[in-house]
Write an enzyme that holds these catalytic residues in place. Sequence first.
Site, PDB file in Angstrom:
ATOM      1  NE  ARG A  76      -4.055  -2.080   1.819  1.00 20.27           N
ATOM      2  CZ  ARG A  76      -3.935  -3.225   2.468  1.00 20.27           C
ATOM      3  NH1 ARG A  76      -2.954  -3.370   3.344  1.00 20.27           N
ATOM      4  NH2 ARG A  76      -4.778  -4.203   2.253  1.00 20.27           N
ATOM      5  CE  LYS A  92      -2.425  13.897 -13.281  1.00 15.56           C
ATOM      6  NZ  LYS A  92      -2.917  14.504 -14.540  1.00 15.56           N
ATOM      7  CD  GLU A 151       3.837  18.196 -21.724  1.00 14.85           C
ATOM      8  OE1 GLU A 151       3.316  19.193 -21.167  1.00 14.85           O
ATOM      9  OE2 GLU A 151       3.195  17.178 -22.041  1.00 14.85           O
ATOM     10  CE  LYS A 208       3.276  17.856 -13.352  1.00 15.00           C
ATOM     11  NZ  LYS A 208       3.256  16.673 -14.153  1.00 15.00           N
ATOM     12  CD  GLU A 223      -5.923  16.630 -13.952  1.00 16.58           C
ATOM     13  OE1 GLU A 223      -4.731  16.317 -13.892  1.00 16.58           O
ATOM     14  OE2 GLU A 223      -6.665  16.311 -14.884  1.00 16.58           O
ATOM     15  NE  ARG A 242      -1.290  17.087 -11.770  1.00 17.09           N
ATOM     16  CZ  ARG A 242      -0.513  16.252 -11.119  1.00 17.09           C
ATOM     17  NH1 ARG A 242      -0.665  16.082  -9.818  1.00 17.09           N
ATOM     18  NH2 ARG A 242       0.431  15.566 -11.744  1.00 17.09           N
ATOM     19  CG  ASN A 247      -4.398  17.935 -18.970  1.00 13.93           C
ATOM     20  OD1 ASN A 247      -3.704  17.083 -19.495  1.00 13.93           O
ATOM     21  ND2 ASN A 247      -4.910  17.812 -17.767  1.00 13.93           N
ATOM     22  CG  HIS A 301      -1.919  17.685 -22.755  1.00 14.46           C
ATOM     23  ND1 HIS A 301      -1.180  18.848 -22.865  1.00 14.46           N
ATOM     24  CD2 HIS A 301      -1.062  16.750 -22.250  1.00 14.46           C
ATOM     25  CE1 HIS A 301       0.065  18.615 -22.452  1.00 14.46           C
ATOM     26  NE2 HIS A 301       0.162  17.366 -22.073  1.00 14.46           N
ATOM     27  CG  HIS A 335      -4.371  13.086 -24.421  1.00 11.69           C
ATOM     28  ND1 HIS A 335      -4.849  13.669 -23.269  1.00 11.69           N
ATOM     29  CD2 HIS A 335      -3.064  12.814 -24.171  1.00 11.69           C
ATOM     30  CE1 HIS A 335      -3.867  13.747 -22.367  1.00 11.69           C
ATOM     31  NE2 HIS A 335      -2.781  13.227 -22.896  1.00 11.69           N
ATOM     32  CG  HIS A 377       2.924  13.360 -24.671  1.00  8.31           C
ATOM     33  ND1 HIS A 377       1.549  13.287 -24.736  1.00  8.31           N
ATOM     34  CD2 HIS A 377       3.215  14.278 -23.716  1.00  8.31           C
ATOM     35  CE1 HIS A 377       1.025  14.123 -23.839  1.00  8.31           C
ATOM     36  NE2 HIS A 377       2.018  14.733 -23.213  1.00  8.31           N
TER      37      HIS A 377
HETATM   38  N1  GLY Z   1       0.887  15.809 -17.144  1.00 10.37           N
HETATM   39  C1  GLY Z   1      -0.108  16.605 -16.519  1.00 10.37           C
HETATM   40  C2  GLY Z   1      -0.138  16.451 -15.033  1.00 10.37           C
HETATM   41  O1  GLY Z   1       0.798  15.950 -14.449  1.00 10.37           O
HETATM   42  O2  GLY Z   1      -1.104  16.835 -14.455  1.00 10.37           O
END
Ligand code: GLY
Length: 365
Positions: A122, A144, A186, A227, A237, A241, A245, A248, A252, A264
């Site tokens: 966990r 993430k 980015e 960031k 998010e 956050r 994007n 994006h 995507h 990407h």
């Molecule tokens: N790649 C976008 C984020 O980390 O929220």
Amino acid sequence: MSEPEVIRVADDQHGDYEVIIGHGVLDQVSARVPEAAERVLIVHAPVLAGAADRIAAAATAAGRRPVVQALPDAEAAKTADVAVRLWSVLAESGFTRSDAVIALGGGATTDLGGFVAATWLRGVPVVQVPSTVLGMVDAAVGGKTGINIPEGKNLVGSFHPPAAVICDLDLLRTLPGEDLVAGLAEVIKCGFIADEHILRLAADPVAATDVSGAVLPELIARAVRVKADVVGADLREAGLREILNYGHTFAHAVEQVSGFRWRHGDAVAVGMMYVAELSRRAGLIDDALVERHRAALDRVGLPTSYAVTGDVDARWRALRAAMGRDKKTRGSTLRFVALTAVGAPTRLVGPDERMLREAFDAIRR
Ligand code: GLY
């Protein structure tokens, strides 16, 4: 950048952590693993076996027991099968809750390494060691983690912020030029959403791509700061956050429709052109800002248009359907991160179908 740059990422829930950016900082990795860890699993992209051995030697010298595992390259690392194999390695090697994972590689490796760390018992600490521009400014920062399944990318995962992120700029020397440039998409995105000085620095393409110079490290540090500020305020998010994007939604869709043959970063570049054209039609930005997108991306060698051979209407329908599956969509209403000016993000909600298609026609060739 002679001294390493240290950027703190605030995280009220899991504890703050630092992103260290500099030449030769690989040697700091072992010291950044929490002291309690007796064992460390080092997972690495295939080309980074030498760097993984250096980290393992430092861990051994510090009295730890390193276990080194090479992963399949790129997205092939981000599968349930690889995660299961690593869970077995952790079990066989007796990893406990106080042990740790080190993930060394591009975004796919750090996503997978983070996911294995998030799920083992966990959650155990992970130190992220990104080896690409994209990984340094995006994937490895912000917590993430995840894997892909046949039904889609990143459908399984968790938020698991790292104990530290170590960005050794020397690792970028092994990166193919086109991957370095793709990572700059980015960085330029961070310029448009939050830090105009990035756009001024990136206007010199030679300096912006020179691993030994001073400009690329500054670009990386500035993008990481953008960031860090965003994820420090909104890890999960809930709202802010989303601005990461920018570009994006269309990107995507381009990646999906191509069967993930697009890089990407290249897709993000075209995605920013798409949303700029869309925003101009929605009255949010003027022609000059659209042209500024084109110039900023074009100068460093990023794509600003989307080539279609064959049936244009069928391609548009496929892209439009893919945009409808974007995670920002609510019901059937598309939501785009857009700008009103450089550094002033907003949302463009439910633009009409005619406008969506016109923006596509404006960037296609
Ligand atoms: N790649 C976008 C984020 O980390 O929220």
